[in-house]
Write an enzyme that holds these catalytic residues in place. Structure first.
Site, PDB file in Angstrom:
ATOM      1  N   GLU A   1       0.804  -1.229   0.000  1.00  0.00           N
ATOM      2  CA  GLU A   1       0.000   0.000   0.000  1.00  0.00           C
ATOM      3  C   GLU A   1       0.834   1.275   0.000  1.00  0.00           C
ATOM      4  OE1 GLU A   1      -0.669  -2.584   1.952  1.00  0.00           O
ATOM      5  OE2 GLU A   1      -2.680  -3.208   1.331  1.00  0.00           O
TER       6      GLU A   1
ATOM      7  N   HIS B   1     -10.253  -4.412  10.899  1.00  0.00           N
ATOM      8  CA  HIS B   1     -10.862  -4.266   9.578  1.00  0.00           C
ATOM      9  C   HIS B   1     -12.146  -3.448   9.606  1.00  0.00           C
ATOM     10  CE1 HIS B   1      -8.029  -7.415   8.645  1.00  0.00           C
ATOM     11  NE2 HIS B   1      -8.339  -7.342   7.365  1.00  0.00           N
TER      12      HIS B   1
END
Ligand SMILES: Cc1ncc(C[n+]2csc(CCOP(=O)(O)OP(=O)(O)O)c2C)c(N)n1
Ligand SMILES: [Mg+2]
Lengths: 458, 350
Positions: free
Chosen positions: A192, A261
């Site tokens: 990322e 998450h």
């Protein structure tokens, strides 16, 4: 021409120091880069190197002198072709001149207007759509937005983990690889920070990347590139550099995926000048705002929601349907209380409004859609009518979007409020996994109803 | 002995050396005398500029962090001579030398250091954050390692556009330990991006030596896991830099993918202005300065080859001092930015 050598500052905070040692004496020739003396502060000892060349004509500050103010002439060099005696004679005059030289440019007085940003005017609301619509999912709307824009502009490309061959971890990019090929729809490694930075570089280089984060939770790995590189470079370059990039993906809680998450990044990114932050609710929002985001010449954070991907809404069919960035939408008109929400919470707020109607409370529901810029005007206008405000968000309460909303209403609508602003937020805990606890931790329609009743004294 | 043709404008230097004919290595006679002289001049300009910047910092005219490039001049001057003006350059906060080597105006650079409206970022960036679209200089980045994925992205854009241009992405030995560097290298190798990673190994990241920071100190091999070729280069010798740079740039330009150059170099000054440099000995610094200095090295070469005489070199120095002096004057007299500048350039078109 004689050249004075001044007492240097070693750091921006140093005001004086000790002249610890001279390495040269009168008559010595000095070359640039040569160490001529040592100075000491309470923190450090440093060697002073000559910048100019010449012969030492006069030493003005003796070795061992303490408290020598920064910018005091400490010696004088005779420039090439000048006699040492002449240089020494000229010294005092030079010294006073240098002393007058301001060490620091005096800061200009702060203009009053500098405290807050010049007022931004929100764009006009989009006209009511009367043309043809299609009933499609948020997922399809997002895909269509990308596909339409990519057809129009070859500089747009999509990259992220699993976006190409797998069609996106949440199947948002279906058909894009097939239509645009692997030059423009790119599967990245799981990296990322790297691909966010690479996207920023590509944007600096004139392309228009759409960077998908599998979920925004993973954008934390990339936050430095988003904030320090994408958001700030236009400013830091005095307007030379631009970074037309969209970072998009699902944000917030999904369902039962645990604390790492399930997090809302709305207030994190909305905090940052230089970014635009959008959070669509309906499929029309998703399509119209994503198209606007891709066309916008700035870095845009586009917060989607996994739970909404499969929901269907009517969406204008016109390929030129684009929504204005910075404009909230009144989803339900009401007169008793204003409920402000964004993303998935808009649906919950509308649900709550239906229930409230049965109880005799007529709620107005505003879908923020854009968190930065923030449509203060639409909310203030609504409060002038309802005099009551409830804000709803999935994220944590502390320094959240609701906190900002409350502060803004203090500044802009204080006299119109009949009750304190009430915030409905996710609880101030990492999101738990257990089904019952998770449900308790996230705002539900019931919490909104309760808050609305409270501000209405019911 | 021929007097060097002293060019009137600094800006012309880099441009001149960029378009120069190809040559294959140090001692190679195909490097023209003109080019050697231009290397000398470019390096000396950086040296004089940095000395002056240090002085202005000492006078309180430059604030915050100011990282000088003194000692490392051969790296950027040698590399710059291997690329063309469409290629992209990006580096860290130790960026003054790179900007001058790109042909950016010393006045605009110095005025940015003093935070004035005449600076490249109109005073809003400072020493670490300067850019020139015009010269394809993409900054000036204050976050250690951040320029590496960005530089890789510039290479991505070159490839996407089919332009055959390359990106020179400079970073330090300390930065070579950042995770994002390896994320970027992996993608560069995977997608065969035209990027040359120039590691400026000046032996320290602030006060930490390479030995204390990197498990393997052969930084040129740090791309091996991705199959990226790399070589170690004497970064104190501008001709060695040039020779290695040509090979690396050619590799990247040909479509073969990234390349790593580990430039062994040295910074004479502290990490930034307020560094007392207690982590290394005075002897170590002196040894580099007296025995390895890139400018002295080339100077001797020019004299020995009879390409210039002392008087000519003196004239170059005088001219550069004037350029730098004018830049310093400009940087002190350019006005501070107008308060209205506070609110400009936050967003495009807003
Ligand atoms: C992410 C990050 N961590 C720490 C710093 C503070 N810092 C600035 S320069 C530096 C050392 C970097 O050394 P190196 O890469 O060798 O470059 P050099 O300064 O030697 O040119 C550090 C730790 C920073 N700017 N960014
Ligand atoms: Mg270093």
């Amino acid at each position: 021409m004689s050249i004075p050598v001044l007492m240097p500052a070693l750091s921006p905070t140093m005001t004086e120091g000790k002249l610890a040692k001279w390495h040269v004496k009168v008559g010595d020739a000095v070359k640039s880069g040569q160490v001529i003396c040592e100075i000491e502060t309470d923190k450090a000892t440093m060697e002073v190197e000559a910048v100019d060349e010449g012969v030492v004509a006069q030493i003005l500050i003796e070795e061992g002198a303490e408290g020598v103010a920064v910018n005091t002439p400490i010696c004088v060099l005779a420039a090439e072709g000048e006699s040492v005696a002449d240089a020494a004679k000229a010294a005092p005059a030079v010294a006073t001149r240098s002393e007058q030289a301001p060490a620091q440019a005096t800061p200009a007085p702060m203009p009053a207007a500098a405290v807050s940003a010049p007022p931004a005017t929100a764009p006009a609301s989009e006209p009511e759509w009367t043309g043809k619509t299609a009933h499609i999912t948020v997922r399809e709307a997002l895909r269509d937005a990308m596909a339409e824009e990519m057809r129009n502009d070859g500089n747009i490309f999509l990259m992220g983990e699993e976006v190409a061959q797998y069609h996106g971890a949440y199947k948002v990019s279906q058909g894009l690889l097939e239509e645009f090929g692997d030059k423009r729809v790119i599967d990245t490694p799981i990296t990322e920070h790297g691909f966010a930075g690479l996207g920023v570089g590509a944007a600096f280089g004139g392309l228009k990347p759409i960077v998908e984060f599998m979920t925004f939770n993973f954008s934390m790995q990339a936050m430095d590139q988003i904030i320090n590189s994408a958001a700030k470079t236009h400013y830091m370059s005095g307007g030379q550099m631009t970074c037309p990039i969209v970072f998009r993906g699902p944000n917030g809680a999904a369902s039962r995926v645990g604390a790492q998450h399930s997090q809302c990044y709305a207030s994190w990114y909305a905090h940052v000048p230089g970014l635009r932050v959008l959070a669509p609710w309906s499929a029309a929002d998703a399509k119209g705002l994503l198209k606007a985001a891709i066309r916008d010449p700035n870095p845009v954070i586009f917060l989607e929601n996994e739970m909404l991907y499969g929901q269907s809404f009517d969406v204008p069919e016109d390929p030129d349907f684009v929504l204005p960035i910075g404009k909230a939408k009144i989803e339900r008109v009401g007169k008793d209380v204003t409920i402000v929400a964004f993303s998935i919470m808009v649906g919950k707020a509308l649900q709550a409004a239906e229930e409230l109607a049965k109880q005799g409370i007529d709620a107005e529901v505003i879908n923020l859609r854009s968190l930065r810029p923030f449509d203060t005007e639409t909310i203030v206008t609504s409060i002038k009518k309802t005099n009551r405000l409830v804000s709803v968000e999935e994220g944590w309460p502390f320094a959240g979007i609701g906190s900002e909303l409350a502060a803004q209403m203090m500044e802009h609508a204080f006299d119109w409020l009949d009750a304190p602003v009430k915030r409905v937020t996710g609880l101030d805990v990492p999101l738990p996994y257990a089904a019952n606890l998770e449900r308790m931790a996230l705002p539900q329609a019931d919490n909104i109803i309760e808050a609305a009743r409270a501000v209405c004294n019911r | 002995m021929a007097k060097p043709a002293v060019k009137p404008k600094v800006e012309s230097l880099a441009a001149k050396s960029k378009s120069s004919p190809k040559s294959s290595g140090p001692g190679d006679n195909s490097i023209s005398a003109e080019e050697l002289k231009s290397f000398y001049r470019s390096m000396l300009l950086i040296r004089r500029f940095e000395e002056r910047a240090g002085q202005l910092y000492g006078m309180g005219l430059i604030g915050g962090f100011c990282h000088l490039y003194i000692g490392q001049e051969a790296v950027v001057v040698g590399m710059q001579s291997t690329i063309n003006d469409k290629d992209a350059i990006i580096t860290s906060y130790r960026d003054h030398g790179h900007m001058l080597a790109c042909g950016m105006d010393p006045k605009g650079v110095m005025a940015e250091l003093t935070g004035r409206s005449g600076g490249y970022s109109r005073g809003k960036g400072g020493s670490m954050h300067m850019f020139s679209r015009d010269k394809n200089f993409y900054g000036g980045h204050g976050i250690v390692g951040a320029q590496v994925p960005i530089g890789t992205g510039l290479a991505f854009a070159h490839k996407y556009n089919g332009s055959r241009n390359v990106s020179l992405t400079y970073f330090g030995d300390g930065s070579a330990n950042q995770g994002q560097v390896y994320e970027a290298m992996n993608m560069a190798a995977l997608w065969k991006l035209p990027v040359v990673y120039v590691i400026e190994n000046n032996r320290y990241g602030m006060g930490t030596s390479v030995e204390r920071a990197s498990a393997t100190t052969e930084l040129f091999r740090h791309g091996e896991a991705f199959g990226i070729p790399g070589v170690r280069v004497d970064g104190m010798d501008v001709l060695a830099v040039r020779a290695a740079g040509e090979k690396a740039v050619e590799h990247a330009r040909s479509g073969a993918g990234p390349y790593i150059l580990e430039m062994q170099t040295y910074r004479y000054r502290g990490h930034s202005m307020s560094d007392p440099a207690k982590y290394r000995t005075k002897e170590e610094v002196d040894k580099y300065r007296t025995e390895r200095d890139p400018i002295d090295h080339l100077r001797k070469r020019l004299l020995d080859a009879g390409l210039v005489d002392e008087a000519a070199l003196k004239a170059v120095d005088a001219e550069l001092r004037k350029i730098v002096g004018d830049a310093a004057e400009f940087a002190q007299h350019s006005p501070e930015p107008d308060p209205s500048e506070l609110w400009t350039d936050i967003l495009v078109g807003a």
